[in-house]
Design a protein around this motif. Structure first.
Motif, PDB file in Angstrom:
ATOM      1  N   ALA A 159       0.824  -1.207   0.000  1.00 39.41           N
ATOM      2  CA  ALA A 159       0.000   0.000   0.000  1.00 39.41           C
ATOM      3  C   ALA A 159       0.862   1.263   0.000  1.00 39.41           C
ATOM      4  O   ALA A 159       0.510   2.267  -0.634  1.00 39.41           O
ATOM      5  CB  ALA A 159      -0.934  -0.010   1.206  1.00 39.41           C
ATOM      6  N   GLU A 160       1.997   1.228   0.680  1.00 37.80           N
ATOM      7  CA  GLU A 160       2.876   2.398   0.731  1.00 37.80           C
ATOM      8  C   GLU A 160       3.403   2.754  -0.653  1.00 37.80           C
ATOM      9  O   GLU A 160       3.673   3.936  -0.931  1.00 37.80           O
ATOM     10  CB  GLU A 160       4.025   2.147   1.698  1.00 37.80           C
ATOM     11  CG  GLU A 160       3.626   2.184   3.160  1.00 37.80           C
ATOM     12  CD  GLU A 160       4.789   1.933   4.090  1.00 37.80           C
ATOM     13  OE1 GLU A 160       5.176   2.862   4.823  1.00 37.80           O
ATOM     14  OE2 GLU A 160       5.335   0.808   4.079  1.00 37.80           O
ATOM     15  N   ARG A 161       3.563   1.769  -1.513  1.00 41.70           N
ATOM     16  CA  ARG A 161       4.026   2.057  -2.880  1.00 41.70           C
ATOM     17  C   ARG A 161       2.956   2.768  -3.699  1.00 41.70           C
ATOM     18  O   ARG A 161       3.242   3.313  -4.770  1.00 41.70           O
ATOM     19  CB  ARG A 161       4.448   0.755  -3.564  1.00 41.70           C
ATOM     20  CG  ARG A 161       5.810   0.277  -3.077  1.00 41.70           C
ATOM     21  CD  ARG A 161       6.009  -1.208  -3.147  1.00 41.70           C
ATOM     22  NE  ARG A 161       5.634  -1.809  -4.407  1.00 41.70           N
ATOM     23  CZ  ARG A 161       5.446  -3.133  -4.556  1.00 41.70           C
ATOM     24  NH1 ARG A 161       5.589  -3.945  -3.522  1.00 41.70           N
ATOM     25  NH2 ARG A 161       5.117  -3.631  -5.722  1.00 41.70           N
ATOM     26  N   LEU A 162       1.729   2.770  -3.188  1.00 42.90           N
ATOM     27  CA  LEU A 162       0.628   3.424  -3.891  1.00 42.90           C
ATOM     28  C   LEU A 162       0.299   4.797  -3.296  1.00 42.90           C
ATOM     29  O   LEU A 162      -0.711   5.400  -3.674  1.00 42.90           O
ATOM     30  CB  LEU A 162      -0.609   2.528  -3.857  1.00 42.90           C
ATOM     31  CG  LEU A 162      -0.447   1.189  -4.598  1.00 42.90           C
ATOM     32  CD1 LEU A 162      -1.627   0.278  -4.312  1.00 42.90           C
ATOM     33  CD2 LEU A 162      -0.304   1.407  -6.096  1.00 42.90           C
ATOM     34  N   LEU A 163       1.130   5.285  -2.391  1.00 43.44           N
ATOM     35  CA  LEU A 163       0.914   6.626  -1.844  1.00 43.44           C
ATOM     36  C   LEU A 163       0.838   7.659  -2.970  1.00 43.44           C
ATOM     37  O   LEU A 163       1.646   7.645  -3.898  1.00 43.44           O
ATOM     38  CB  LEU A 163       2.037   6.991  -0.875  1.00 43.44           C
ATOM     39  CG  LEU A 163       1.976   6.359   0.506  1.00 43.44           C
ATOM     40  CD1 LEU A 163       3.284   6.587   1.258  1.00 43.44           C
ATOM     41  CD2 LEU A 163       0.798   6.927   1.297  1.00 43.44           C
TER      42      LEU A 163
END
Length: 280
Positions: A159-163
């Motif tokens: 999910a952090e890569r989709l910030l």
């Protein structure tokens, strides 16, 4: 946030009123037509076997009705299978096989058959969206591909890569997403079940107390239907004090203090959050 697929529990079509276990959002049936596997389970004038097709564009919208201007309730990513039961006016009605949602999609976005994928897109910067499914020869395998059956370890890291990805209702890709779409894609990447709707996600794993919540736990603010169509809001715990989620308030996937998010959702009429621990 994700909207229900146009059904209110007090307004269900007759074929669903005696089939409490059948969710109309994921049941390939409507008055007059149902998939063959439901014969004897729901009442319909005709039963047919679905035709397997698959997505051939990066992302295709799935709508609640035949009208392409109707509410978008889901998306089909490249390579995902879509089982078609009816066709009308350049549109097809069926079910997205990966997350089970029923709706209408442009026929031009699909091709016959459902090839068995060998890899999924594992990069958020590839030409195709994250988690799209492809068939690749050994000579074609690139750094952005991950073999089917090989999974990532931490949904939060995914999910952090989709910030920064824009928030859009009904979207579920690395190009744009809603709250439950973000959670779904993070879970998929880790080989975990990822239903499409917030209320469904609230049933995943096991319940945990708020003061025990930790990184990787799912938090859902349910929303009673009533006159509203929202089923709730989903997020992932980044740590004991923060969540990562796709939110219309910020217009994107962001990291936010849990207390701030909760105050806003409670003020908007959402119920107290439910915390769920999902075992890998």
């Amino acid at each position: 946030m994700v909207r229900r697929s146009g059904f209110n529990e007090t307004e269900l079509p007759p074929l669903f009123t005696d089939a409490a276990l059948l969710d109309p959002r994921t049941t390939l049936a409507r008055p007059g037509l149902a998939e063959q596997a439901l014969e004897g389970c729901v009442e319909a004038e005709a039963y047919r076997a679905p035709t397997a097709m698959h997505g051939v564009v990066a992302v295709a919208d799935i709508h609640i009705s035949q009208d392409a201007g109707s509410e978008r309730i889901d998306q089909l990513l490249f390579g995902e299978a879509f089982d078609v039961l009816d066709r009308a006016g350049g549109r097809v009605w069926g079910r997205a096989r990966r997350d089970g949602l029923v709706g209408w999609i442009d026929a031009a976005a699909l091709s016959e058959g459902a090839p068995l994928p060998t890899h999924r897109i594992a990069s958020v910067s590839a030409d195709l969206p994250f988690n799209a499914l492809v068939v690749a020869d050994n000579d074609d395998v690139a750094a952005h591909l991950m073999p089917i059956g090989t999974f990532e370890a931490d949904p939060v890291s995914v999910a952090e890569r989709l910030l920064g990805v824009p928030h859009q209702p009904g979207a579920r890709s690395s190009q744009a997403t809603d709250c439950s779409g973000l959670v779904q894609q993070a879970l998929y990447a880790c080989g975990l079940a990822g239903p499409r709707f917030a209320d469904q996600q609230a049933g995943l794993g096991e319940g945990v107390a708020r003061d025990q919540a930790r990184r990787g736990d799912l938090v859902v603010w349910p929303h009673a239907t009533g006159d509203q169509a929202w089923t709730g809001h989903s997020a992932l715990m980044l740590d004991a004090q923060r969540v990562i989620h796709a939110t219309g308030h910020h217009g994107a996937v962001v990291i936010e203090n849990l207390a701030e998010a909760e105050a806003r959702y409670r003020a908007d009429g959402f119920d107290a959050p439910v915390f769920r621990r999902i075992a890998a």
